[in-house]
Design a protein around this motif. Structure first.
Motif, PDB file in Angstrom:
ATOM      1  N   SER A 123       0.730  -1.438  -0.051  1.00  0.00           N
ATOM      2  CA  SER A 123      -0.188   0.188   0.049  1.00  0.00           C
ATOM      3  C   SER A 123       0.962   1.227   0.025  1.00  0.00           C
ATOM      4  O   SER A 123       1.979   1.139   0.350  1.00  0.00           O
ATOM      5  CB  SER A 123      -0.933  -0.027   1.130  1.00  0.00           C
ATOM      6  N   GLY A 124       0.292   2.525  -0.152  1.00  0.00           N
ATOM      7  CA  GLY A 124       0.931   3.937  -0.220  1.00  0.00           C
ATOM      8  C   GLY A 124       1.399   4.094   1.073  1.00  0.00           C
ATOM      9  O   GLY A 124       2.547   4.205   1.226  1.00  0.00           O
ATOM     10  N   THR A 125       0.774   3.732   2.088  1.00  0.00           N
ATOM     11  CA  THR A 125       1.221   4.300   3.528  1.00  0.00           C
ATOM     12  C   THR A 125       2.288   3.089   3.875  1.00  0.00           C
ATOM     13  O   THR A 125       3.361   3.717   4.741  1.00  0.00           O
ATOM     14  CB  THR A 125      -0.045   4.001   4.726  1.00  0.00           C
ATOM     15  N   PHE A 151      -0.532  14.727   2.236  1.00  0.00           N
ATOM     16  CA  PHE A 151      -1.298  13.401   2.818  1.00  0.00           C
ATOM     17  C   PHE A 151      -0.258  12.103   2.267  1.00  0.00           C
ATOM     18  O   PHE A 151      -0.068  12.152   1.159  1.00  0.00           O
ATOM     19  CB  PHE A 151      -2.827  13.301   2.018  1.00  0.00           C
ATOM     20  N   HIS A 152       0.011  11.477   3.411  1.00  0.00           N
ATOM     21  CA  HIS A 152       1.032  10.233   2.921  1.00  0.00           C
ATOM     22  C   HIS A 152       0.504   9.046   3.665  1.00  0.00           C
ATOM     23  O   HIS A 152       1.033   8.090   3.668  1.00  0.00           O
ATOM     24  CB  HIS A 152       2.346  10.864   3.499  1.00  0.00           C
ATOM     25  N   GLY A 153      -0.756   8.891   3.754  1.00  0.00           N
ATOM     26  CA  GLY A 153      -1.235   7.719   4.569  1.00  0.00           C
ATOM     27  C   GLY A 153      -1.699   7.714   5.933  1.00  0.00           C
ATOM     28  O   GLY A 153      -1.515   8.683   6.585  1.00  0.00           O
ATOM     29  N   GLU A 204       4.971  15.737  -1.829  1.00  0.00           N
ATOM     30  CA  GLU A 204       4.231  15.108  -2.854  1.00  0.00           C
ATOM     31  C   GLU A 204       4.411  16.422  -4.087  1.00  0.00           C
ATOM     32  O   GLU A 204       4.065  17.589  -3.632  1.00  0.00           O
ATOM     33  CB  GLU A 204       2.679  14.959  -2.923  1.00  0.00           C
ATOM     34  N   ASP A 236       6.820  11.355  -2.624  1.00  0.00           N
ATOM     35  CA  ASP A 236       5.787  10.566  -2.761  1.00  0.00           C
ATOM     36  C   ASP A 236       5.035  10.965  -3.994  1.00  0.00           C
ATOM     37  O   ASP A 236       4.169  12.120  -4.281  1.00  0.00           O
ATOM     38  CB  ASP A 236       4.501  11.098  -1.406  1.00  0.00           C
ATOM     39  N   ILE A 238       2.781   8.525  -4.896  1.00  0.00           N
ATOM     40  CA  ILE A 238       1.704   7.545  -4.642  1.00  0.00           C
ATOM     41  C   ILE A 238       0.445   7.817  -5.528  1.00  0.00           C
ATOM     42  O   ILE A 238      -0.163   7.008  -6.291  1.00  0.00           O
ATOM     43  CB  ILE A 238       1.350   7.368  -3.314  1.00  0.00           C
ATOM     44  N   GLN A 239       0.114   9.083  -5.456  1.00  0.00           N
ATOM     45  CA  GLN A 239      -1.141   9.605  -6.373  1.00  0.00           C
ATOM     46  C   GLN A 239      -0.640  10.114  -7.716  1.00  0.00           C
ATOM     47  O   GLN A 239      -1.275   9.903  -8.749  1.00  0.00           O
ATOM     48  CB  GLN A 239      -1.871  10.420  -5.835  1.00  0.00           C
ATOM     49  N   LYS A 266      -1.021   2.986  -5.620  1.00  0.00           N
ATOM     50  CA  LYS A 266      -2.389   3.094  -6.352  1.00  0.00           C
ATOM     51  C   LYS A 266      -1.929   2.506  -7.876  1.00  0.00           C
ATOM     52  O   LYS A 266      -2.035   1.377  -7.850  1.00  0.00           O
ATOM     53  CB  LYS A 266      -2.276   4.687  -6.311  1.00  0.00           C
TER      54      LYS A 266
END
Ligand SMILES: Cc1ncc(COP(=O)(O)O)c(C=O)c1O
Length: 470
Positions: A123-125, A151-153, A204, A236, A238-239, A266
């Motif tokens: 997962s991202g977190t 936001f990082h999880g 991010e 990050d 992730i998104q 993701k």
């Protein structure tokens, strides 16, 4: 009797919310009911979902950016099918899974700098947790710096880097020694880094909350400061990664930016199997796995599963074969032009934040007296409310799933699959225009819906205040 998943799905269709309410998360079901997201989905394909009445929806929520390649992509399904049909064993434990090695090699080819080593998780977190630990091990320092609105999880370490107090409330104290700095505040950052106890600056490149695109100058200055004070940079993606921004990574829009650690998740597995990755330099990795008795000192049981690795390889194949970076840029430009063309016509519509297909539509205070009063009224009830006035009719009247971009920001975010058609863009633009026309009539039916939801917001606020007192 053999297990029949289709029969279970047919039997629970429509009753799933009651069941979920009873056994999983009743508060979430309440929210879904209020905002009208309590639909019974029966099918998903590409950018579309179908409900049990056969109505087709355009899914621009994409499970918060997971479905970058659309649902049920044949290449990704095909890769998974091959794994399921194969006898090749996964998760032997004491093993070096070949698909993991190949996916790691392919990822390292695509990232900037000399990042040659990958840690896989689910997962991202978890990718962020690994990055925090790796940066601590490599620097011997305990602290991190993150940005406001980040936001990082939501696991404890990643939550320590969360820029939004409401996520942290009730779970503190979290990791000690973390500091939040506003994007752009280089002086504050330097003062913090100068204490020389900061292992990593975590960011991010495009903040998911609010779709805030950090500038090249700012991030290059941060990089200089980080190098000066020997702080690592954790990026990050992730998104924003996996082509979402029109480059493989959003940080690759900035010439010369070379983070020390990059986190992906993701879209990395094309939406089928959970997968996260922390990509870094061998020298950093070696500080973590520094002796044979620490060979798996950071690990997870379900890391590097064959299904996840195959899905990751398939996702990279789709990205290349369908020329999706170019398509993301072209389609993103079409959205931007369409939204910007509407700005002069609609007082509430202020602009668009867009890179590739990571898009935030900005709303704000209007100029005319009657609309100003409407704006003041909804914001007084709840600062989160106005964006719902866009999201709810987009779903109810136009069958498009979107999301509010963050707490108390009048921004709606869309994360369309990178392979959507121009007709999908036109579907969205036509819908946005209709929602805008209706919202600019005050009083009017669009506002009545909002006031109804506002009543719920008010009770939630009252409850919050009450619990703060007791
Ligand atoms: C930028 C960013 N980092 C980390 C995460 C956490 O990922 P996950 O939900 O897989 O733990 C998210 C999830 O939305 C995210 O957007």
């Amino acid at each position: 009797m053999p297990l029949d998943i289709n029969a279970i799905l047919a039997e629970t269709s429509g009753k799933n919310f009651d069941l979920f309410e009873k056994h999983v998360n009743p508060v979430f079901v309440k929210v879904l009911r209020i905002i009208g997201f309590n639909r019974s989905w029966v099918r998903g394909e590409g950018a579309y979902l179908w409900d049990k009445n056969g109505t087709r929806y355009l899914d621009f929520l994409a499970n918060w950016g997971v479905f970058t390649f659309g649902r049920r992509h044949p290449t990704i399904r095909g890769a998974l099918q091959q794994v399921l049909d194969s006898d090749f064993p996964g998760w032997v434990g004491f093993d070096a899974p070949p698909l993991a090695a190949v996916l790691a090699r392919e990822l390292t080819k695509r990232v900037p700098g000399n990042l040659d080593t990958v840690y896989f998780c689910n997962s991202g977190t978890e990718a962020i947790e690994a990055a925090i630990k790796f940066s601590r091990a490599a620097t011997g320092r305990p602290c991190t710096v993150h940005l406001t609105k980040s936001f990082h999880g939501l696991t404890t370490g990643a939550l320590s880097l969360n820029g939004e107090a409401s996520f942290r409330r009730g779970f503190e104290p979290l990791l000690p020694g973390n500091s939040a700095i506003a994007p752009g505040d280089l002086e504050g950052l330097e003062a913090r880094l100068a204490r020389r106890d900061v292992a990593a600056f975590v960011f991010e490149p495009i903040q998911g909350k609010g779709v805030n695109i950090l500038s090249d100058e700012y991030l290059l200055s941060v990089q200089n400061l980080c190098r000066k004070y020997k702080t690592l940079m954790i990026c990050d993606e992730i998104q924003s990664g996996m082509g979402r921004s029109g480059r493989f990574l959003a940080c690759q829009w900035i010439d010369g930016l070379q983070p020390d650690i990059i986190c992906l998740s993701k879209a990395l597995s094309g939406g089928y199997v959970p997968l996260g990755a922390t990509i870094t330099r061998r020298a950093i990795y070696d500080c973590v796995y520094d002796s044979m008795d620490r060979a798996i000192v950071h690990a997870c049981t379900f890391g590097m599963g064959n299904l996840a690795m195959a899905a990751g390889l398939a996702a990279l194949t789709v990205l290349d074969d369908e020329n999706l970076l170019t398509r993301a840029n072209e389609t993103g430009a079409r959205f931007r032009q369409g939204i910007e063309a509407m700005v002069p016509r609609f007082e509430f519509l202020k602009g668009v934040r867009q890179r590739g297909l990571m898009i935030g539509i900005e709303f704000g205070k209007p100029d005319s007296m009657s609309l100003k009063a409407a704006w003041a009224m909804v914001n007084k009830i709840d600062e989160n409310l106005f964006a719902q006035a866009i999201v709810i009719p987009l779903l109810d009247d136009h069958h498009i799933l979107t999301q509010v971009a963050g707490h108390a920001v009048p921004i709606v975010k869309i994360l369309p699959p990178l392979n959507i058609q121009d007709t999908d863009v036109d579907w969205f633009l036509g819908a946005l225009e209709d929602v805008m026309v209706k919202l600019h009539k005050f009083p009017g039916p669009a506002w009545e819906v909002l006031m109804k939801i506002g009543g719920h917001a008010l009770t939630a606020k009252q409850r919050e205040n009450r619990s703060a007192i007791t």
